[in-house]
Scaffold this active site. Structure first.
Site, short mmCIF file in Angstrom:
data_model
loop_
_atom_site.label_atom_id
_atom_site.label_comp_id
_atom_site.label_asym_id
_atom_site.label_seq_id
_atom_site.Cartn_x
_atom_site.Cartn_y
_atom_site.Cartn_z
N GLU A 25 0.87 -1.19 0.00
CA GLU A 25 0.00 0.00 0.00
C GLU A 25 0.90 1.23 0.00
O GLU A 25 1.78 1.36 0.85
CB GLU A 25 -0.91 0.02 1.23
CG GLU A 25 -1.88 1.19 1.22
CD GLU A 25 -2.80 1.23 2.42
OE1 GLU A 25 -3.60 2.18 2.53
OE2 GLU A 25 -2.72 0.30 3.27
N ARG A 254 5.06 -13.06 10.16
CA ARG A 254 5.66 -11.73 10.01
C ARG A 254 7.06 -11.73 10.59
O ARG A 254 7.42 -12.58 11.40
CB ARG A 254 4.83 -10.68 10.76
CG ARG A 254 3.49 -10.37 10.14
CD ARG A 254 2.81 -9.25 10.89
NE ARG A 254 3.60 -8.02 10.86
CZ ARG A 254 3.22 -6.89 11.44
NH1 ARG A 254 2.11 -6.83 12.13
NH2 ARG A 254 3.98 -5.82 11.35
N LYS A 264 3.46 1.75 10.30
CA LYS A 264 3.47 3.02 9.57
C LYS A 264 2.79 4.11 10.38
O LYS A 264 3.24 5.27 10.38
CB LYS A 264 2.75 2.85 8.22
CG LYS A 264 3.48 1.95 7.24
CD LYS A 264 2.68 1.80 5.95
CE LYS A 264 3.37 0.89 4.97
NZ LYS A 264 2.58 0.70 3.74
#
Length: 488
Positions: A25, A254, A264
């Site tokens: 993204e 992850r 973020k």
């Protein structure tokens, strides 16, 4: 991952139809966690000689911009990977809209006028049956009419959404009539103001995989609970066709590192509060920040390969990353001598009008780097921390009456110091042993004479440089813990 793909091939899946994608993204810079996903997708693509798409998931105009897109591409290239096709979720907005209408016509989607907070409350929890929206029974005709008005901008932000009609009793919260479209009156970086309704990630992701004919959609473990929804949406539009591939979502753990953040949202908070300068601050583990810090792409990929790909979440100590960086830099980096906090050293019995050129290796771990000559003279700089006037226990560097070796040069002995009016040492006077010159091929037997070698620079041959020293962002675990929970 490879076992799953190999099993698919064994069961008849054509290796020619294997295709991957990396779908970031564009609302921030990539961080070290993304390196794991990048390596996995791109290296599998290389192994199976398949194509790979770089697809930007630009379904949220808030916070997305071209600067982030450019940084993402730069980071992937820095890691040594190349994509075959660049695409955007916004490329498929028209097709996604048509499929949404298809679901409405099949009575599998409805327009809900309730607020986000009420919808969330009605979903309850996995152990309670959710509350059905009063708008769930709207007719197909009314839903088509209202969705068209949503698209044409008749409603304000937050006034209504389009929801999939699935199962409000499901123990999987993602299946409790998830939102497919919401109204956002924001300028999109590509489509500008063409759209005021935007598809959610869940509605978009699997369908974009289908459009692009991605065979194996690899994502992190947090999306495991979303896989039933991923498959449900595919069920609504997939037509059994030998020419068409139905994408398969596969999850992996992850990458979690100790004493750092990769969120973020939290990085944006640190930028806003001016704790860090920008996304490429070397104290955070964005790829740009790591690159500024001197980390190499080879070292980063070696680190990823060492931790491996699993389905078990764990936390890797950041020292393990630093180990692999040092290991690679030790092999490729040219060595120079730099004094950061200098103090003057005067060799009383060395000629003041003489410059001697001593030889040193450019890289002690790799002889292919060759040697260089460095100037040695009467007046030198050494590090202040390498000297104590009075010797202390376990201090093996230079003290009054004690000997050390100057790297690639001579053994010296400190005799006296000169102090300023405040009592701080300004100069160290010493003598050298002319017979102790360092020779690599015929090194003088020191027999325990010295225990330490100090680096140095010749004063008249030295020049100032700018050094950026970055302390850890989180000096104590408490600081890290507080920030991790600050925005929860």
């Amino acid at each position: 991952m490879e076992k799953i793909i190999e099993e698919d091939i064994k069961n008849g899946f054509s290796i020619k139809k294997i295709k991957f994608r990396f779908p970031p993204e564009p609302n921030g810079f990539l961080h070290i966690g993304h390196i794991k996903a990048i390596c996995l997708n791109f290296e599998l693509s290389q192994k199976y000689k398949s194509s790979i798409n770089l697809r930007f998931d630009d379904t949220n105009p808030i916070g997305e911009n071209r600067n982030f897109i450019d940084s993402i591409k730069e980071d992937i290239l820095f890691l040594g990977f190349h994509w075959d096709h660049e695409s955007y979720a916004s490329d498929y907005f028209h097709q996604l809209y048509k499929w949404a209408i298809k679901l409405i016509k099949e009575n599998k989607a409805y327009v809900d006028d309730q607020s986000q907070s009420i919808i969330q409350l009605q979903r309850k929890n996995p152990f309670e049956i959710g509350i059905y929206s009063n708008y769930r029974t709207r007719s197909i005709e009314e839903n088509l009419f209202l969705f068209e008005k949503m698209k044409n901008g008749f409603f304000g932000e937050g006034s209504c959404v389009l929801r999939a009609k699935i199962n409000m009793s499901s123990s999987n919260m993602n299946m409790r009539d998830p939102i497919m479209y919401r109204i956002l009156r924001k300028k999109h970086h590509r489509t500008k103001y063409q759209w005021c309704i935007y598809p959610t990630y869940d509605w978009t992701h699997g369908l974009c995989d289908y459009i692009e004919q991605i065979s194996h959609s690899l994502c992190s473990l947090e999306f495991e609970n979303r896989r039933p929804l991923y498959n449900w949406y595919l069920d609504q539009i997939y037509i059994d066709n030998k020419e068409k591939i139905r994408p398969k979502q596969i999850e992996f753990s992850r990458l979690n590192l100790s004493h750092t953040i990769t969120s973020k949202r939290k990085i944006q908070y640190l930028i806003k509060k001016k704790v860090i300068s920008y996304w490429d601050d070397p104290r955070i583990l964005t790829i740009s920040g790591l690159r500024r810090k001197g980390y190499t792409s080879v070292a980063l990929k070696n680190f990823i390969h060492q931790i491996g790909i699993t389905k078990r979440n764990n936390i890797i100590d950041i020292s393990f990353l630093e180990f692999w960086v040092r290991k690679h830099l030790n092999k490729i980096a040219y060595r120079v001598m730099v004094v950061l906090n200098p103090i003057q050293l005067i060799i009383d019995n060395y000629p003041s009008d003489t410059t001697e050129w001593v030889e040193t290796e450019n890289n002690p771990e790799n002889s292919n780097f060759g040697n260089r000559k460095i100037p040695f003279s009467k007046f030198l700089y050494i590090e202040k921390d390498d000297f104590l006037e009075k010797e202390k226990k376990n201090f093996f560097r230079l003290c009054i009456g004690k000997e050390v070796r100057l790297k690639n040069a001579y053994i010296i002995k400190a005799n006296s110091v000169i102090k300023n009016n405040e009592g701080k040492i300004k100069k160290i006077h010493c003598t050298y042993d002319p017979k102790s010159k360092y020779e690599k091929k015929n090194k003088i037997e020191e027999k325990g004479r010295v225990k330490t070698t100090l680096h140095w620079v010749s004063i008249k041959h030295s020049f100032p440089i700018n050094i950026n020293l970055y302390k850890p962002l989180f000096l104590f675990f408490l600081h890290y813990f507080l920030l991790q929970n600050l925005l929860l």
